[in-house]
Design an enzyme around this catalytic site. Structure first.
Site, PDB file in Angstrom:
ATOM      1  N   CYS A 144       4.740 -58.521   7.131  1.00 55.89           N
ATOM      2  CA  CYS A 144       4.665 -57.300   7.944  1.00 55.89           C
ATOM      3  C   CYS A 144       3.661 -57.434   9.079  1.00 55.89           C
ATOM      4  CB  CYS A 144       4.310 -56.098   7.077  1.00 55.89           C
ATOM      5  SG  CYS A 144       5.609 -55.702   5.920  1.00 55.89           S
ATOM      6  N   HIS A 145       2.444 -57.796   8.752  1.00 54.82           N
ATOM      7  CA  HIS A 145       1.420 -57.814   9.790  1.00 54.82           C
ATOM      8  C   HIS A 145       0.620 -59.103   9.800  1.00 54.82           C
ATOM      9  CE1 HIS A 145       2.368 -53.661   8.699  1.00 54.82           C
ATOM     10  NE2 HIS A 145       2.415 -53.510   9.985  1.00 54.82           N
ATOM     11  N   GLY A 146       1.140 -60.114   9.071  1.00 53.59           N
ATOM     12  CA  GLY A 146       0.556 -61.444   9.177  1.00 53.59           C
ATOM     13  C   GLY A 146      -0.754 -61.683   8.450  1.00 53.59           C
TER      14      GLY A 146
ATOM     15  N   TYR B 295       3.027 -48.772  16.855  1.00 60.52           N
ATOM     16  CA  TYR B 295       2.977 -49.772  15.785  1.00 60.52           C
ATOM     17  C   TYR B 295       2.226 -51.013  16.257  1.00 60.52           C
ATOM     18  CZ  TYR B 295       4.850 -52.649  11.979  1.00 60.52           C
ATOM     19  OH  TYR B 295       5.005 -53.455  10.885  1.00 60.52           O
ATOM     20  N   ARG B 299      -1.173 -52.673  14.657  1.00 58.47           N
ATOM     21  CA  ARG B 299      -1.208 -54.062  14.236  1.00 58.47           C
ATOM     22  C   ARG B 299      -2.236 -54.879  15.007  1.00 58.47           C
ATOM     23  NH1 ARG B 299       4.472 -57.251  13.931  1.00 58.47           N
ATOM     24  NH2 ARG B 299       4.103 -57.354  16.149  1.00 58.47           N
TER      25      ARG B 299
END
Lengths: 180, 421
Positions: A144-146, B295, B299
């Site tokens: 998802c976000h590494g 988003y 992130r």
């Protein structure tokens, strides 16, 4: 009106009996509203059937070395990893200074059961399930976000702030574990 | 605008009604005679388009609810059944899903129009704040609606987004359980999201009424940003604006219809046609396109800031990106409303638009990928930085260095001057 001396008395700066009654009834009213509101909010909390699943037993004997199983506990996926000797050595030899959330390998497993790594499978960033045997540190990689986790499930890189969470668990015997 | 009414009841009944509930008078004042600047361009038609979209979403949504089952075992199948078996179900479901996307297309254009023409400036601050509130309500509603089909993307969107609450220090975990009704996203979560998804559009409708009320007190802004000075500057709402808005609505319906009939799923994700599985996250999860810029901001923060860990940091920036909009009326210190008369602002604004689209692109890119030779996390940080710099630095400071172009004396002069040139 002005010829009523009793009322003039109440207009002074000192709080009167009437002021007290206003404030007191207002306060009682506010408490009443809060009491009524509480069940309306509390019904959102996990119900009894959800809480009832709080403890499970799991038999480890079927898991081969190097294999990871995902089991469910309280609706959450839990990784049960049978670590290889290599996994354990790498995890034990990692200097704590390299870690974002420093924790020695011994704090991640139960003494005498170093081969078993049992962790809640949700990434500590936003809760995705990391992919096993992936990432830069031989552990898990969250798509998802590494975020990268090592062979002890400790976060090494990426946005996740904490190591993968350990559920409360105990070994009933060498092959039987109770989670929760 | 002028509060005096030109309404004279035409017959004894309307006279009788007017003395008791002056609804005809009210409608005539606000739906027919409402004076509107005569130089409004097509960017100003998106308000009406948004009203139409809200009605479409409510109507199709009520119909969808007649066929939907909010239970984790049956939700996915009930949506498939609706699409395959219910008469016209395919079109109705597509209209609702595509409708959400088109709703956001319209709202983004509407917001960016306001940002360029300074529609948020005094005396329209409350109008703007209500607009941002509507945007927040739309985001919430769309998010909950996306969870209902209970596909893989639905489930993981619900998990990831509710986890955002869990980042709040101390109370986060308890609030998270309260929100989900369990330790993980499950049946209680689906049920309450369905309930709230049904409720929120009506709240939106109520706030839209306030938004329009707050519009009708100061009146519309216009492309010049110059106040209306006389009745020569305005035209009545009907038929001038009603017809123009209607024309724009018809044009807007063309791409909408194209999506519904020819590509109902192109804006979605194939993974959402796999039923939710709490043990496997899809390899590449991305939100719907309309959440991508925010988003990407969420992130972008993958580093700790002092005692704030990266997770909470991401959430603060994510929420801050929306909260900052509430303060725009006071952040922009330029007395000139319209960007047309602000030579420097134009460039920063253009860069802001490109930056926002860039953030959307980055939000869709894999976390370990590269865009234009720069890795995604670094690129996202740059774009996130500009997003905030625009609001917190450029808008407040730019007026000190900018010489604005002379404003026209009135809207009429501006319109006629153009015609003569």
């Amino acid at each position: 009106m002005a010829d009523q001396p009793t009322q003039v008395q109440h207009d002074g700066p000192t709080p009167s009996r009437r002021d007290f009654i206003y404030v007191a009834s207002g306060a009682v009213g506010a408490v009443g509203v809060a009491l009524v509101a509480w069940p309306l909010i509390d019904q959102l909390n996990p119900d009894a059937s959800v809480k009832a699943l709080a403890s499970i037993e799991f038999d480890l004997s079927g898991i081969e070395e190097g294999q990871t199983l995902t089991i469910m506990w309280r609706g959450l996926p839990v990784f049960v990893r049978h670590r290889t000797a290599d996994n354990i050595t790498v995890a034990q030899n990692t200097p704590l200074t390299d870690l974002k959330d420093p924790e020695p390998d011994s704090a991640r497993v139960k003494e005498g059961h170093e081969q078993w790594l049992i962790m809640i499978a949700n990434c500590t960033h936003l809760g995705c399930i990391p992919v096993g045997d992936a990432g830069d540190f031989g552990g898990w990689f969250c798509p998802c976000h590494g975020s990268h986790y090592d062979t002890a499930g400790r976060v090494r890189k990426g946005p996740a702030p904490k190591n993968l969470v350990l559920p409360p668990y105990d070994f009933v015997s060498d092959t039987l574990v109770q989670i929760g | 605008m002028s509060e005096h009414s030109t309404y004279t009841p035409g017959n004894p009944f309307s006279k009788w009604l007017d003395d008791r509930l002056p609804i005809i008078r009210f409608s005539k004042e606000h739906l027919l005679d409402y004076p509107t600047p005569k130089n409004l361009n097509y960017w100003w038609t998106f308000g009406a388009i948004l009203v139409v979209m809200l009605v479409i979403q409510i109507v199709t949504g009520i119909i969808l609810a007649m066929h939907y089952t909010p239970n984790i075992a049956m939700a996915f199948d009930s949506v498939e059944l609706l699409r395959r078996d219910v008469n016209s179900g395919r079109v109705l479901q597509a209209a609702h899903a595509v409708g959400a996307s088109m709703f956001f297309v319209a709202v983004y254009i509407h917001i960016f129009r306001g940002l360029f023409f300074g529609s948020y400036k005094s005396p329209r601050e409350v109008l703007w704040i209500l607009g941002v509130l509507l945007f927040v309500l739309m985001i919430t509603t769309a998010f909950m609606g996306y969870v209902l089909p209970w596909g893989q993307m639905s489930f993981w969107a619900a998990t990831v987004i509710t986890n955002i609450i869990g980042a709040v220090p101390f109370v986060g975990e308890s609030v998270l359980q309260l929100l989900r009704g369990g330790f993980a996203v499950g049946n209680p979560t689906l049920n309450r999201f369905f309930s709230l998804h049904y409720l929120l559009p009506f709240i939106i409708a109520a706030v839209v009424v306030l938004h329009i009320w707050a519009l009708h007190v100061p009146g519309n802004n216009n492309p010049t940003g110059v106040d209306v000075k006389s009745t020569r500057d305005t035209v009545p709402f009907h038929p001038y604006i009603t017809m123009k808005d209607l024309y724009a609505v018809v044009l807007f319906m063309i791409p909408f219809a194209w999506f519904v009939f020819f590509a109902p799923d192109i804006l979605g994700h194939p993974d959402n046609y796999i039923m939710a599985n709490s043990q496997v996250t899809p390899a590449h999860i991305v939100p719907e396109w309309y959440f991508l810029p925010f988003y990407a901001i969420l992130r972008a923060v993958d580093f700790n800031i002092l005692f704030i860990d990266s997770k909470l940091g991401g959430v603060i920036f994510f929420a801050g990106a929306i909260v900052v909009l509430f303060f725009v009326p006071w952040l922009d210190r330029s007395p000139v409303r319209s960007g047309l008369f602000r030579p420097l602002f134009k460039w920063f604004y253009a860069l802001f638009v490109i930056n926002f689209i860039g953030l959307a692109y980055l939000g869709a890119a894999p976390a370990d990928g590269r865009v234009l030779g720069i890795d995604v996390p670094t690129f996202s940080k740059i774009c996130t930085a500009y997003y905030f710099i625009y609001f917190l630095v450029i808008l407040p400071i730019l007026p000190r260095f900018e010489t604005t172009r002379p404003l026209p004396a009135s809207i009429s002069e501006n319109v006629l001057g153009k015609a003569h040139a």
